[in-house]
Design a protein around this motif. Structure first.
Motif, short mmCIF file in Angstrom:
data_model
loop_
_atom_site.label_atom_id
_atom_site.label_comp_id
_atom_site.label_asym_id
_atom_site.label_seq_id
_atom_site.Cartn_x
_atom_site.Cartn_y
_atom_site.Cartn_z
N SER A 12 0.84 -1.21 0.00
CA SER A 12 0.00 0.00 0.00
C SER A 12 0.87 1.25 0.00
O SER A 12 0.52 2.26 -0.62
CB SER A 12 -1.00 -0.02 1.15
OG SER A 12 -0.32 -0.14 2.36
N GLU A 13 2.04 1.18 0.66
CA GLU A 13 2.96 2.32 0.61
C GLU A 13 3.49 2.50 -0.81
O GLU A 13 3.64 3.63 -1.30
CB GLU A 13 4.12 2.09 1.56
CG GLU A 13 4.44 3.29 2.42
CD GLU A 13 5.58 3.01 3.38
OE1 GLU A 13 6.72 3.25 3.00
OE2 GLU A 13 5.30 2.52 4.50
N ALA A 14 3.77 1.39 -1.49
CA ALA A 14 4.24 1.46 -2.88
C ALA A 14 3.14 2.07 -3.77
O ALA A 14 3.43 2.93 -4.62
CB ALA A 14 4.63 0.07 -3.38
N GLU A 15 1.90 1.66 -3.54
CA GLU A 15 0.79 2.22 -4.32
C GLU A 15 0.68 3.73 -4.08
O GLU A 15 0.46 4.51 -5.01
CB GLU A 15 -0.53 1.54 -3.93
CG GLU A 15 -0.71 0.19 -4.60
CD GLU A 15 -1.74 -0.71 -3.87
OE1 GLU A 15 -1.89 -1.86 -4.30
OE2 GLU A 15 -2.35 -0.25 -2.89
N ALA A 16 0.86 4.15 -2.83
CA ALA A 16 0.77 5.58 -2.51
C ALA A 16 1.89 6.36 -3.21
O ALA A 16 1.68 7.48 -3.67
CB ALA A 16 0.85 5.77 -1.00
N MET A 17 3.07 5.75 -3.33
CA MET A 17 4.18 6.43 -4.01
C MET A 17 3.91 6.57 -5.50
O MET A 17 4.23 7.59 -6.11
CB MET A 17 5.49 5.67 -3.80
CG MET A 17 6.09 5.95 -2.46
SD MET A 17 7.70 5.19 -2.30
CE MET A 17 8.13 5.82 -0.68
N VAL A 18 3.31 5.54 -6.09
CA VAL A 18 2.95 5.63 -7.51
C VAL A 18 1.95 6.77 -7.69
O VAL A 18 2.09 7.59 -8.61
CB VAL A 18 2.36 4.29 -8.02
CG1 VAL A 18 1.87 4.44 -9.46
CG2 VAL A 18 3.41 3.18 -7.93
N ALA A 19 0.96 6.86 -6.80
CA ALA A 19 -0.04 7.94 -6.90
C ALA A 19 0.62 9.30 -6.72
O ALA A 19 0.29 10.27 -7.40
CB ALA A 19 -1.13 7.73 -5.86
N ARG A 20 1.61 9.38 -5.81
CA ARG A 20 2.24 10.67 -5.51
C ARG A 20 3.17 11.12 -6.63
O ARG A 20 3.22 12.28 -7.00
CB ARG A 20 3.02 10.56 -4.20
CG ARG A 20 3.41 11.92 -3.60
CD ARG A 20 4.06 11.76 -2.23
NE ARG A 20 3.36 10.81 -1.39
CZ ARG A 20 3.97 9.88 -0.63
NH1 ARG A 20 5.27 9.78 -0.60
NH2 ARG A 20 3.26 9.05 0.10
N TYR A 21 3.94 10.18 -7.21
CA TYR A 21 5.02 10.58 -8.11
C TYR A 21 4.78 10.24 -9.58
O TYR A 21 5.54 10.70 -10.43
CB TYR A 21 6.35 9.95 -7.67
CG TYR A 21 6.79 10.44 -6.32
CD1 TYR A 21 7.15 11.77 -6.14
CD2 TYR A 21 6.80 9.60 -5.21
CE1 TYR A 21 7.53 12.24 -4.89
CE2 TYR A 21 7.18 10.07 -3.97
CZ TYR A 21 7.54 11.38 -3.81
OH TYR A 21 7.91 11.85 -2.58
N ALA A 22 3.78 9.42 -9.88
CA ALA A 22 3.63 9.00 -11.28
C ALA A 22 2.18 9.08 -11.76
O ALA A 22 1.84 8.48 -12.78
CB ALA A 22 4.17 7.57 -11.44
N ALA A 23 1.35 9.85 -11.04
CA ALA A 23 -0.08 9.88 -11.38
C ALA A 23 -0.32 10.31 -12.82
O ALA A 23 -1.22 9.81 -13.49
CB ALA A 23 -0.81 10.81 -10.42
N GLY A 24 0.51 11.23 -13.33
CA GLY A 24 0.28 11.74 -14.68
C GLY A 24 0.94 10.91 -15.77
O GLY A 24 0.86 11.25 -16.96
#
Ligand SMILES: C[S@@+](CC[C@H](N)C(=O)[O-])C[C@H]1O[C@@H](n2cnc3c(N)ncnc32)[C@H](O)[C@@H]1O
Length: 218
Positions: free
Chosen positions: A156-168
């Protein structure tokens, strides 16, 4: 969370194209700044292990005008983007890309005046491939800087990082980033690798919420 390896080479054309088109300005600028802060301006020939589409290779060559750079990567798809980027940057005279699989790649010279690597370590099924190459190719006293992702505590922390840094970013890049986070090593694991490789004198530092850096001299 246990480490989940991902494929080593990024040889799939769509994956390579998405990676080459992504904007890595922040981490890659950080990389060359960290090198300069640690070692200043260096001269000679540097080796970039796992250079991919050569974004770090090119930024390093621009920031270190007295260096030539040899970049090595096992993936033809990534190197094709790298060759094009080097040509666009008009750095053909100072940057040479070589296709080679680590460890054991055949390089234009045996020893280098600096060895750098960004985001290769987490791809390796056998991390000693990187440290063996560093040992083999850094001349005594050469600056070494290796940066990579760090594995977060949970999916879930990895998913949050994807959302934070790669959402676009395109889905293929978001997927790769997620898998890279799951495949990354932790600072203590890297320290153990360095001890095994006889490189325990190199420093391991955490430089962001997702990056670690190994630095020092051969
Ligand atoms: C995430 S990319 C990083 C590329 C570049 N250093 C950057 O920071 O943008 C990792 C690269 O390592 C390459 N690679 C992985 N395992 C390798 C190996 N054993 N030998 C050579 N290249 C390898 C992949 O093909 C890929 O291009």
């Amino acid at each position: 969370m246990e480490r989940i390896p991902e494929p080593e080479l990024m040889d799939e054309p769509g994956q390579a194209a998405a990676y080459a088109a992504a904007d890595f300005t922040a981490p890659h600028t950080h990389f060359v700044e960290l090198f300069r802060a640690a070692f200043g301006e260096v001269a000679g020939v540097a080796l970039d292990l796992g250079c991919g589409p050569a974004d770090v290779t090119i930024r390093f060559a621009r920031d270190q005008p007295r260096c030539r750079v040899h970049g090595v990567d096992g993936a033809a798809a990534m190197l094709a983007h790298g060759q094009e980027a080097v040509r666009r940057a008009r750095l053909d005279g100072r940057v040479q890309l070589i296709r080679g699989y680590l460890p054991g790649a055949s390089l234009p010279q045996a020893r280098y005046d600096a060895v750098i690597s960004n985001s290769l370590l987490h791809h390796l099924h056998e991390p000693m491939a990187l440290w063996t190459a560093v040992q083999a190719h850094a001349r005594p006293g050469a600056p070494i800087l290796v940066m990579d992702l760090m594995r977060p505590a949970s999916r879930s922390e990895a998913e949050a990082m994807v959302a934070r840094y790669a959402a676009g970013e395109p889905p293929v890049l978001q997927r790769d980033f997620f898998h890279s986070l799951l495949a990354a090593y932790r600072p203590a694991e890297v320290q153990a690798q360095l001890a095994q490789a006889g490189l325990a004198h190199l420093q391991v530092q955490t430089v962001s919420d997702r990056h670690l850096v190994v630095s020092g001299r051969a």
